[in-house]
Design an enzyme around this catalytic site. Structure first.
Site, PDB file in Angstrom:
ATOM      1  N   HIS A 200     -50.836 -37.406  66.222  1.00 46.18           N
ATOM      2  CA  HIS A 200     -51.466 -36.660  65.633  1.00 46.18           C
ATOM      3  C   HIS A 200     -52.828 -37.846  65.652  1.00 46.18           C
ATOM      4  CE1 HIS A 200     -47.195 -35.339  64.574  1.00 46.18           C
ATOM      5  NE2 HIS A 200     -47.574 -34.284  65.355  1.00 46.18           N
ATOM      6  N   GLU A 203     -53.669 -38.897  62.140  1.00 45.63           N
ATOM      7  CA  GLU A 203     -52.732 -40.398  61.643  1.00 45.63           C
ATOM      8  C   GLU A 203     -53.206 -41.679  62.626  1.00 45.63           C
ATOM      9  OE1 GLU A 203     -49.300 -37.043  61.419  1.00 45.63           O
ATOM     10  OE2 GLU A 203     -49.016 -38.790  62.335  1.00 45.63           O
ATOM     11  N   HIS A 335     -46.134 -42.639  62.680  1.00 41.12           N
ATOM     12  CA  HIS A 335     -46.893 -41.258  61.756  1.00 41.12           C
ATOM     13  C   HIS A 335     -47.440 -42.046  60.721  1.00 41.12           C
ATOM     14  CE1 HIS A 335     -45.502 -37.513  64.436  1.00 41.12           C
ATOM     15  NE2 HIS A 335     -45.095 -38.693  65.062  1.00 41.12           N
ATOM     16  N   GLU A 408     -42.594 -42.474  59.052  1.00 39.47           N
ATOM     17  CA  GLU A 408     -44.001 -42.085  58.744  1.00 39.47           C
ATOM     18  C   GLU A 408     -44.379 -43.117  57.129  1.00 39.47           C
ATOM     19  OE1 GLU A 408     -44.859 -39.084  58.304  1.00 39.47           O
ATOM     20  OE2 GLU A 408     -43.921 -38.029  59.655  1.00 39.47           O
TER      21      GLU A 408
HETATM   22  C1  GEM Z   1     -43.455 -35.395  60.992  1.00 39.49           C
HETATM   23  S1  GEM Z   1     -42.949 -36.503  62.287  1.00 39.49           S
HETATM   24  C2  GEM Z   1     -41.208 -36.251  62.367  1.00 39.49           C
HETATM   25  C3  GEM Z   1     -40.149 -35.508  61.569  1.00 39.49           C
HETATM   26  N1  GEM Z   1     -39.481 -34.358  62.217  1.00 39.49           N
HETATM   27  C4  GEM Z   1     -38.606 -33.280  61.078  1.00 39.49           C
HETATM   28  N2  GEM Z   1     -37.352 -33.178  61.419  1.00 39.49           N
HETATM   29  N3  GEM Z   1     -39.451 -33.208  59.511  1.00 39.49           N
HETATM   30  C5  GEM Z   1     -43.920 -33.784  61.838  1.00 39.49           C
HETATM   31  O1  GEM Z   1     -44.503 -34.132  63.102  1.00 39.49           O
HETATM   32  O2  GEM Z   1     -43.854 -32.820  61.503  1.00 39.49           O
HETATM   33  C6  GEM Z   1     -44.433 -35.125  60.512  1.00 39.49           C
HETATM   34  C7  GEM Z   1     -45.820 -36.063  60.495  1.00 39.49           C
HETATM   35  O3  GEM Z   1     -46.107 -35.149  62.041  1.00 39.49           O
HETATM   36  O4  GEM Z   1     -45.861 -36.829  60.385  1.00 39.49           O
HETATM   37 ZN    ZN Z   2     -47.706 -37.128  62.475  1.00 43.86          ZN
END
Ligand code: GEM
Ligand code: ZN
Ligand code: CA
Length: 459
Positions: A200, A203, A335, A408
């Site tokens: 992403h 991030e 992330h 995260e």
């Molecule tokens: C999340 S990362 C994945 C988390 N998985 C679930 N099932 N909640 C995303 O991809 O939405 C957050 C992020 O992007 O950091």
């Molecule tokens: Zn992310």
């Protein structure tokens, strides 16, 4: 002297590895137990005052994308959060009875029309809680300066580090994989561990995490006994930026754009970008955990691996199958933000499901909790937050048998700076994960040792 890989490593010689699964699409076959656990995360959302006037509202939004954070209140558990996610909005942060999302004005209106209550989060609220100065794009490495740091590290430690271009992004930027191991030029028959970063765009702290890990492992070899033993017995791969186009777009204007997706155009739409973390080829679009709308922050793409960046990383992982055995045994996808350690599945609330047994789940949880004890993050199954489908972790586990975690990173909440914590915390918050990285590396030869089942699973 390490044993160079035999020409055809005998599959039997490695721990019993799951065979590749046949793909399953469509609604999850497993009965989905609605195990909505009340989240103990975070603090009770404080009522955040809306902007006092248009100037405040304007100041709070990202200059040219108009994306800003909102609090969506009245969401008491995972099913309600999943219902919000199913509308195609990306959830940034999970609080006790609410969530924070990033949205532009049109998206905010769309959600209000669906009956959701949105309160704009003034920019001032983000990053002020700890008395920080707001971050600037220059606080973070650019794609180019990240490449320069990697190349300088290779030059300093040519016996420990090598890089290869594993493919290119939509706009043509190299996607690199960095290998760290003793005798790095030899493909040895050793467990392999993968770290991916920056799926992403916004991030950026995750790219700093990759550079920290690279520096820590290379500078520790020969002086730190644990690191020396790990580099002597493992092969470690780092992909510092999966989404270099998005990363660049997010900062190139001189102000952060709150961008999430890649920068690939979408046929028939003026909306740009695929959410790479919804584009993986396992349970793609199965379960309301992504969007089919190109304008959505969680747009799953036209088809699985339609994002060139997803395809590049998936092809790299598939290339690590040697003699029928996937050499990569463990993985972390970094992330921000929220200070969480997540494990599969994300597509279903069920703790166990096809391809994920109780022992698998227990091993995931045991190592996940050990890592969380070292960095203070909250360990849990991904879907405890909300349902996602087509995510990297579900694909890594179900398709390749790789113990895949999603981290995260810092901050826990928007008041710590949200996606853009100031440069002053980068060293502290990357070093915070040093022990967790070493714990995963040490368990990577047999994750089932963590539940006392080494004899059964790792003969
Ligand atoms: C999340 S990362 C994945 C988390 N998985 C679930 N099932 N909640 C995303 O991809 O939405 C957050 C992020 O992007 O950091
Ligand atoms: Zn992310
Ligand atoms: Ca090696």
């Amino acid at each position: 002297m390490r044993t160079p890989r035999a020409p055809q490593a005998s599959p039997a010689s490695r721990t019993a590895r799951r065979t590749r699964r046949t793909r399953r699409y469509g609604a999850a076959g497993a009965a989905v137990l609605s195990l909505a656990l009340a989240l103990t995360l975070g603090t009770q959302a404080t009522a955040v005052p809306g902007p006092r006037d248009a100037a405040d509202a304007a100041a709070a939004a990202t200059p040219d994308t108009g994306i800003r954070q909102y609090e969506v209140t009245g969401l008491r558990g995972a099913p309600e959060r999943s219902a919000l996610a199913a509308t195609g909005t990306a959830i940034d942060e999970v609080l006790h009875n609410s969530v924070l999302i990033s949205a532009d004005a049109a998206e905010a209106e769309r959600l209000r029309a669906l009956g959701y209550h949105l309160t704009p989060l003034p920019a001032a609220a983000a990053g002020s809680g700890d008395g920080f100065q707001a971050a600037a794009p220059s606080d973070y490495h650019t794609y180019a300066s990240m490449r320069a740091v990697v190349d300088a590290t290779v030059a300093r430690h040519p016996d420990l580090v090598s890089t290869e271009v594993i493919g290119r992004s939509y706009e043509g930027r190299d996607i690199i994989a960095v290998k760290v191991s003793a005798d790095v030029a030899v493909d040895e028959d050793e467990p392999e561990i993968l770290f991916t970063h920056n799926q992403h765009a916004r991030e950026h702290l995750t790219v700093e995490m990759a550079l920290f890990t690279l520096e820590e492992l290379t500078s520790g070899y020969g002086s730190d006994a644990r690191i020396t033993r790990l580099l002597d017995t493992r092969e470690i791969w780092l992909i510092p930026s999966v989404n270099p186009d998005g990363k660049t777009y997010d900062t190139e204007s001189g102000a952060f754009r709150s961008w999430r997706k890649n920068r690939q155009p979408n046929a028939g739409s003026s909306a740009v970008g695929t959410d790479l973390n919804r584009n993986w080829d396992y349970m793609w679009g199965c379960c309301g955990g992504s969007s089919g709308s190109a304008s959505s922050a969680t747009y799953r793409g036209a088809s699985p691996e339609s994002g060139p960046e997803t395809r590049v990383v998936a092809d790299f992982v598939r290339s690590r199958v040697v003699g029928g055995e996937q050499q990569i045994t463990a993985h972390i996808d970094f992330h921000t933000y929220g200070e969480l350690i997540l494990w599969p599945y994300g597509y279903t609330y069920a703790d166990t499901a096809p391809g994920l047994t109780a022992d698998d789940r227990d091993a995931f949880a045991a190592v996940g909790r050990a890592m969380a004890a070292s960095n203070g993050y909250t360990p849990q199954q991904s879907s405890d937050l909300y349902i996602t489908d087509g995510s990297i972790g579900d694909w890594m586990w179900a398709e390749e048998g790789i113990f895949s975690y999603t981290f995260e990173m810092y901050p826990r909440s928007a008041s710590g700076g949200g996606f853009y914590p100031p440069g002053s915390v980068i060293d502290r918050e990357t070093a915070r994960n040093r022990e967790a990285v070493l714990i995963l590396l040490e368990n990577a030869d047999c994750m089932y040792r963590s539940i006392g089942k080494e004899a059964q699973y790792c003969p």
